[in-house]
Structure formats: C-alpha cells, structure tokens
Design an enzyme around this catalytic site. Sequence first.
Site, short mmCIF file in Angstrom:
data_model
loop_
_atom_site.label_atom_id
_atom_site.label_comp_id
_atom_site.label_asym_id
_atom_site.label_seq_id
_atom_site.Cartn_x
_atom_site.Cartn_y
_atom_site.Cartn_z
N CYS A 103 0.70 -1.09 0.17
CA CYS A 103 0.03 0.12 -0.01
C CYS A 103 0.81 1.35 0.18
O CYS A 103 2.02 1.50 0.72
CB CYS A 103 -0.94 0.16 1.40
SG CYS A 103 -2.10 1.52 1.31
N GLU A 146 -8.68 -1.35 -2.24
CA GLU A 146 -8.79 0.25 -2.41
C GLU A 146 -10.15 0.88 -1.73
O GLU A 146 -10.08 1.76 -1.04
CB GLU A 146 -8.94 0.48 -3.94
CG GLU A 146 -7.44 0.38 -4.59
CD GLU A 146 -6.56 0.87 -4.11
OE1 GLU A 146 -6.50 2.13 -3.38
OE2 GLU A 146 -5.64 0.42 -4.12
N HIS A 149 -10.30 1.57 1.86
CA HIS A 149 -9.68 3.07 2.25
C HIS A 149 -10.71 3.97 2.61
O HIS A 149 -10.48 5.04 3.04
CB HIS A 149 -8.76 3.44 1.27
CG HIS A 149 -7.52 2.89 1.01
ND1 HIS A 149 -6.67 3.06 2.32
CD2 HIS A 149 -6.75 2.30 0.36
CE1 HIS A 149 -5.25 2.66 1.83
NE2 HIS A 149 -5.34 2.00 0.86
NI NI Z 1 -3.61 0.89 -0.23
#
Ligand code: NI
Length: 177
Positions: A103, A146, A149
């Site tokens: 990440c 993703e 997040h």
């Molecule tokens: Ni990430």
Amino acid sequence: MAIRKIIRMGHPSLRISANNVAGDFIGSKTMQRLLLDMTETLRDYGGVGLAAPQIDEPLRMAIIEVPGGLSRYGDIEAIPLTVFFNPNIEILNPDVAGYWEGCLSVPGLRGYVERPQHVLVSYTNLTGDPEELELKGFLASVVQHEFDHLDGRLYIDHIKDTKKLVFEEEWLKFERQ
Ligand code: NI
C-alpha cells in the site's frame, strides 16, 4: 495537475469513513482537477490503485489502473484507468485466496491478505451513471483493498498471521518464489 503527497499510516485521515460523493460533484472542475492529481500521483508512485483519502481528500472516490501482462503480481488481466464513485462490493463467492499486498500509505511493507476472489462492484462512473463490474482473482483483491480505504481500513487490518507482515526488501529476497 500536481503530484500530491500520499499520507501514511498513522495519519488520522486514513482511519475515518469518507463522505459520499454528491451527484453535482461528478464532472465538476474540482472533480476533474482531483482526478488528474490522483492519476498523476498514482503513476508517479507506481501503484495500481489510489483512494482519495490517501491524499487527504475525504471522498468516496478511488481510481484503479492495472497494466496487463507479467508484473510483480504474476500474469494478470489489465484494467484501464477506471474511476469509481461511491462504490459498493457484493461478494459473489466467499472462497478466499491470498496475495502479498502493499500500500502506498504503508510504504516499504508487504502483508499476506486473504480475500474473496469473486465480487461484483456497483459504482457511479465518470459520467455520473450507475455501472457494474464483475471481477475475479487478483483484481477482486485490488478493489477490496482500495475501497477499504473509503471506510478507514488498511490491508494490515486483515492480516491473520503477523509473521506474514514483512519488509518489502526482505520479501523480495526470501518470500517471492
Ligand atoms: Ni492502499
């Protein structure tokens, strides 16, 4: 356009739920500028996905761009630059498989994370229309990473065996076989 700073684990903005994107934001000048910034930032840092909270913009917006062919993730299907607003994930098959995830907000580390490998993504696209995308395998893991997040989650939250959280340099030497 500008390359934006990607905030790192420890910054509180990575741990809060992002706000829904309003319909009139999509297509606006502000959105176009943000999208260009996110694209340029993603390409500069060399990732496959970036969520708006990673550049400290608390919006439910993420981009994914996966070059096809052989990569550090093996032989994978490509995804052209795709923008997701307010995405939702439906798990079509709960069977999991694991990948060594990284990440941009957790630089220098890799962690082995198992996730369902067949999902349906429902989202609003760049023209403001609803769209669906069915993904399997590695790409199913990418979207889950993703979109996590957008809810203040990081991949490290999913690591079951902390022996499988390692420095990328050591992973390249010892694990990547
Ligand atoms: Ni990430």
